[in-house]
Design a protein around this motif. Structure first.
Motif, mmCIF file in Angstrom:
data_model
loop_
_atom_site.group_PDB
_atom_site.id
_atom_site.type_symbol
_atom_site.label_atom_id
_atom_site.label_comp_id
_atom_site.label_asym_id
_atom_site.label_seq_id
_atom_site.Cartn_x
_atom_site.Cartn_y
_atom_site.Cartn_z
ATOM 1 N N GLU A 1 -3.271 -7.266 1.719
ATOM 2 C CA GLU A 1 -2.191 -6.456 1.637
ATOM 3 C C GLU A 1 -2.815 -5.149 0.874
ATOM 4 O O GLU A 1 -3.583 -5.263 0.017
ATOM 5 N N LYS A 2 -2.295 -4.107 1.197
ATOM 6 C CA LYS A 2 -2.420 -2.946 0.609
ATOM 7 C C LYS A 2 -1.770 -1.844 0.416
ATOM 8 O O LYS A 2 -0.712 -1.529 1.553
ATOM 9 N N SER A 3 -1.433 -1.117 -0.687
ATOM 10 C CA SER A 3 -0.602 -0.161 -0.935
ATOM 11 C C SER A 3 -1.015 1.005 -1.497
ATOM 12 O O SER A 3 -2.031 0.529 -2.418
ATOM 13 N N ASP B 1 -1.430 -0.926 -5.105
ATOM 14 C CA ASP B 1 -2.069 -2.258 -5.522
ATOM 15 C C ASP B 1 -2.549 -2.845 -4.217
ATOM 16 O O ASP B 1 -2.064 -2.509 -3.132
ATOM 17 N N VAL C 1 -4.128 -6.870 -2.607
ATOM 18 C CA VAL C 1 -4.295 -8.162 -2.663
ATOM 19 C C VAL C 1 -5.483 -8.545 -1.973
ATOM 20 O O VAL C 1 -5.597 -8.372 -0.602
ATOM 21 N N ASP D 1 -7.881 -11.622 -0.937
ATOM 22 C CA ASP D 1 -8.112 -13.053 -0.810
ATOM 23 C C ASP D 1 -9.650 -13.541 -1.038
ATOM 24 O O ASP D 1 -10.630 -13.195 -0.489
ATOM 25 N N GLY E 1 -5.633 -15.465 -3.960
ATOM 26 C CA GLY E 1 -5.149 -14.053 -3.699
ATOM 27 C C GLY E 1 -4.952 -13.294 -4.980
ATOM 28 O O GLY E 1 -4.162 -13.849 -6.033
ATOM 29 N N TYR E 2 -5.787 -12.327 -5.388
ATOM 30 C CA TYR E 2 -5.866 -11.524 -6.462
ATOM 31 C C TYR E 2 -4.931 -10.241 -6.281
ATOM 32 O O TYR E 2 -5.182 -9.368 -5.282
ATOM 33 N N HIS E 3 -3.877 -10.189 -7.031
ATOM 34 C CA HIS E 3 -3.055 -8.976 -7.006
ATOM 35 C C HIS E 3 -3.514 -8.074 -8.092
ATOM 36 O O HIS E 3 -3.891 -8.133 -9.108
ATOM 37 N N HIS F 1 -4.020 -3.770 -9.396
ATOM 38 C CA HIS F 1 -3.620 -2.615 -9.494
ATOM 39 C C HIS F 1 -4.574 -1.553 -9.281
ATOM 40 O O HIS F 1 -5.712 -1.634 -9.725
ATOM 41 N N THR G 1 -13.274 -4.416 -11.590
ATOM 42 C CA THR G 1 -11.999 -4.705 -12.024
ATOM 43 C C THR G 1 -12.264 -4.623 -13.475
ATOM 44 O O THR G 1 -13.238 -4.969 -14.124
ATOM 45 N N THR H 1 -2.793 -8.185 -16.551
ATOM 46 C CA THR H 1 -2.977 -7.383 -15.604
ATOM 47 C C THR H 1 -4.498 -7.022 -14.909
ATOM 48 O O THR H 1 -5.436 -6.671 -15.816
#
Length: 193
Positions: A11-13, A16, A18, A20, A25-27, A29, A48, A58
């Motif tokens: 996932e991407k926004s 943030d 995610v 795999d 799954g690492y969330h 920011h 990171t 976080t």
């Protein structure tokens, strides 16, 4: 603790992602700068920074090590937390932010949402030398900030002088007399123009 995360982008926004990593799954920011640097392929790697507080843990991710180092410098300043540092890196790219800190550019730093005059001044005072040393910024001349210089430049422009030539002279005056008043800057500049 976690230096980087390499895996499949799930996932991407703009704020943030995610990733795999072998079924976990690492969330993470991210800043808008990192978001713009994300590759189009599914497999990615993010450098990171893992921040642990009393009430939260976080994980912040960065497209490159330079952005990560700037983030670490920013959060070392009192009053700047992880989210504020991420916001700063979202507002401007790391190179522009480094140059703003190194060249004492309060205006650029203050233009970032949530950064006031006191925080901007503290940021420059605490990080200017570190940024110049760490990133070998030698070709950048450090300017002395004087709020009166902008006012004097505007007045000289109204008087019909070209801003570019006026800026050089005003800069020299402010370097020699850091606390010069608007009137003093204008008088000295008029002698040299």
């Amino acid at each position: 603790m976690i230096a980087f995360v390499k895996g499949r982008l799930v996932e991407k926004s703009p704020t943030d992602v995610v990733i795999d990593c072998n079924g976990i799954g690492y969330h993470i920011h991210i800043s808008l700068h990192t978001y713009s640097q994300l590759p189009t392929s599914e497999n990615i790697i993010l450098h990171t920074y893992f921040q642990v507080k009393e009430d939260s843990q976080t994980l912040y991710g960065f497209a490159d090590k330079v952005e990560k180092e700037i983030f670490k410098l920013l959060i070392s300043v009192s009053g700047i937390g992880g989210n504020t540092a991420r916001n700063m890196l979202s507002h401007t790219n790391p190179k522009e932010l480094m140059n703003a800190i190194a060249s004492n550019d309060l205006k650029t730093i203050q233009s970032i949402k949530g950064i006031g005059i006191k925080t901007a001044q503290r940021l420059i005072i605490e990080l200017q030398e570190k940024v110049i040393k760490l990133f070998n910024i030698e070709d950048l001349t450090v300017t002395y900030h004087n709020t009166n210089s902008e006012e004097a430049l505007s007045a000289l422009e109204v008087l019909g002088f070209v801003r570019k030539s006026s800026e050089k002279i005003v800069k020299k005056i402010v370097e020699q007399i850091p606390d010069a008043s608007v009137e003093m800057i204008i008088k000295q500049a008029l002698k040299n123009l």
